[in-house]
Design a protein around this motif. Structure first.
Motif, mmCIF file in Angstrom:
data_model
loop_
_atom_site.group_PDB
_atom_site.id
_atom_site.type_symbol
_atom_site.label_atom_id
_atom_site.label_comp_id
_atom_site.label_asym_id
_atom_site.label_seq_id
_atom_site.Cartn_x
_atom_site.Cartn_y
_atom_site.Cartn_z
ATOM 1 N N ASP A 215 36.663 33.120 51.312
ATOM 2 C CA ASP A 215 37.656 33.491 50.289
ATOM 3 C C ASP A 215 36.956 33.628 48.925
ATOM 4 N N GLY A 229 44.858 31.861 43.604
ATOM 5 C CA GLY A 229 45.143 31.473 44.981
ATOM 6 C C GLY A 229 44.132 32.063 45.957
ATOM 7 N N TYR A 276 42.769 23.800 58.976
ATOM 8 C CA TYR A 276 41.955 24.673 58.134
ATOM 9 C C TYR A 276 40.922 23.805 57.431
ATOM 10 N N ASN A 292 43.294 21.706 55.053
ATOM 11 C CA ASN A 292 44.664 22.184 54.921
ATOM 12 C C ASN A 292 45.292 22.213 56.311
ATOM 13 N N ARG A 294 47.352 24.467 57.780
ATOM 14 C CA ARG A 294 47.979 25.780 57.999
ATOM 15 C C ARG A 294 46.913 26.858 57.888
ATOM 16 N N GLY A 296 44.962 29.871 56.009
ATOM 17 C CA GLY A 296 44.654 30.198 54.621
ATOM 18 C C GLY A 296 45.258 31.537 54.243
ATOM 19 N N ASP A 297 45.521 31.673 52.982
ATOM 20 C CA ASP A 297 45.985 32.937 52.418
ATOM 21 C C ASP A 297 44.971 33.286 51.338
ATOM 22 N N PRO A 298 44.089 34.251 51.497
ATOM 23 C CA PRO A 298 44.162 35.455 52.329
ATOM 24 C C PRO A 298 43.465 35.421 53.693
ATOM 25 N N GLU A 299 42.762 34.338 54.066
ATOM 26 C CA GLU A 299 41.957 34.390 55.299
ATOM 27 C C GLU A 299 42.781 34.776 56.528
HETATM 28 N N1 GLY Z 1 42.549 30.381 50.908
HETATM 29 C C1 GLY Z 1 43.104 29.379 50.066
HETATM 30 C C2 GLY Z 1 44.287 28.716 50.618
HETATM 31 O O1 GLY Z 1 44.970 29.230 51.482
HETATM 32 O O2 GLY Z 1 44.581 27.597 50.224
#
Ligand code: GLY
Ligand code: AMP
Length: 437
Positions: A215, A229, A276, A292, A294, A296-299
């Protein structure tokens, strides 16, 4: 036909939605989101927007919709016990129970768990509930420290020496601010090296690891500007990073596996969902930067664009403890995800201006994030707005594909044209070479 409830309404959930649709069982997808995202609402069998962190509201919607399976996208509902409530209502859920989601929601819990179970890979750390002992520990760390507020802070709780904190005095006043707000905090040793993410699908017994993804947190070209983010991400055809070796990959995978076992032993419940691991490749091996609970956003957009197999089966397998590893595989291609964000993001983003998608209308790998729809007009809602993913046999081709799409959307939006380019990747390779010799 499976009726699956998806909780969340950002670009990550749009990627989950599309991956579910591609699984050959054509499920009926119901969405409980915080906003109305036309990327999902257009094709959902049922859709409601409301408080995703209210377990009762989510269960009520699930019952009304006769959901027989659920997947939770974001962290806040997990921390609020939404998975617990769904499971209690008899709906198997991919997404860990609240006690297990502490691996993300409490940085102190995560560090203590690794220590208690003898899992190596953590930097030196200490937990604090007051300022007592802070000076001494900061002095021990000799200027290389990170201060993390405990709890879900949306990425705003972490301050790093040399980046956000230029002295121990500044660190102390950040600690005081945290204590005054009623929170605890963790101070840990600052690690140096390129970061990468590894996602592990888990049903409590079997695990499947994802390709590695990187990321980019900084807002502007060349990794400058404020933290966000995540502005975009890439993955490689061999599912590794250009700066990791096989022992880095194995160490990260092993760490995720041992952490899943430790969590089950500590809480007495199986971990059902995605774990994650956010890692750093350092001079002497990998370090765990954070966990984490869940995707990832954007992964997630990289991973689910490359996903082959049956994503619905993978979700059902995680949720019911019957994960069949053969339901999960990823194309051996490179992927690049680029986010378009409003001008001014993240500090003072422009909001509620129209977005014209006519030039990219038939793009398969476009994911709508922070958007809103009023009178049939798509609007940017102020945060990460549109994610484009390009894929291809090489990183250069994937980057070119993503870039070609990102430049087609007009309006007061910007993105990072450098994500996925060889120049930026080379900087990571040079960094690891300088660290490891
Ligand atoms: N890629 C950062 C997040 O989802 O926390
Ligand atoms: P976190 O929310 O824990 O992921 O922290 C956000 C960001 O802060 C990470 O992505 C890293 O860039 C940085 N960070 C966190 N912990 C450390 C650490 N121990 N050493 C260096 N950087 C860190």
């Amino acid at each position: 036909m499976t009726k699956i409830l998806l909780i969340g309404s950002g670009a990550r959930e749009h990627a989950i939605f599309k991956a579910l649709l591609r699984s050959n069982e054509s499920p009926e997808i119901q969405v409980f989101g915080s906003t109305v995202n036309p990327g999902l609402s257009g094709q959902a069998a049922a859709y409601t927007s409301g408080p995703m962190t209210d377990p009762e509201a989510v269960v009520q919607f699930a019952k009304k919709s006769a959901s027989d399976l659920a997947i939770v996208g974001p962290e806040a509902p997990l921390d609020a016990g939404v998975a617990d409530a769904l499971v209690e209502a008899g709906i198997p859920t991919a997404g860990p129970l609240k006690a297990l989601a502490q691996i993300e929601s409490s940085k102190g819990f995560a560090r203590d768990l690794l220590q208690e179970y003898g899992i190596p890979g953590s930097p030196a750390y200490r937990r604090f509930t007051s300022l007592q002992g802070v000076d001494g520990f900061l002095a021990e760390l000799n200027g290389h420290f990170v201060v993390k507020a405990d709890g879900l802070m949306g990425g705003k709780g972490v301050k790093v020496s040399g980046e956000h904190l230029s002295s121990e005095k500044e660190a102390l006043s950040w600690c005081r601010e945290i204590v005054d707000s009623g929170s605890e905090f963790v101070i840990e040793e600052k690690c140096v090296g390129p970061e990468f993410s590894l996602f592990t699908f888990s049903d409590g017994k079997s695990v499947v690891h994802s390709p590695l993804v990187q990321d980019h947190k900084r807002a502007y070209v060349g990794d400058t500007g404020p933290n966000t983010g995540g502005m975009g991400s890439y993955s490689m055809p061999d599912h590794r990073m250009p700066f990791t070796d096989e022992s880095d990959y194995r160490a990260a995978a092993e760490m995720n596996e041992k952490t899943l076992e430790a969590l089950a032993s500590k809480t007495g419940s199986p971990y059902r969902g995605i774990l994650y691991g956010g890692f750093m490749a350092t001079a002497d091996g990998i370090r765990l930067i954070e966990y984490n609970a869940r995707f990832g956003d954007p992964e997630c957009m990289n991973l689910l664009t490359l996903f082959e197999g049956n994503f619905l089966a993978a979700v059902r397998g995680m949720a019911t403890g019957t994960l069949d590893p053969s339901s999960i595989s990823f194309r051996k291609e490179a992927s690049v995800c680029k986010y378009l964000v409003p001008e001014g993001y993240p500090d003072s983003p422009k909001k509620l201006f129209p977005i014209d998608l006519s030039a990219v209308a038939d793009c398969r790998d476009l994911y709508l994030g922070s958007v809103d729809e009023r009178d049939g007009q798509l609007l940017a809602a102020g945060s990460r707005t549109l994610a484009f993913v390009g894929t291809g046999p090489t990183l250069a081709e994937a980057e070119a594909a993503a870039e070609a799409l990102a430049v087609k959307v007009p309006g007061p939006l910007f993105h990072r044209p450098d994500i996925g380019t060889s120049e930026l990747v080379q900087k990571r390779i040079d960094l690891i070479k300088s660290l490891r010799g």
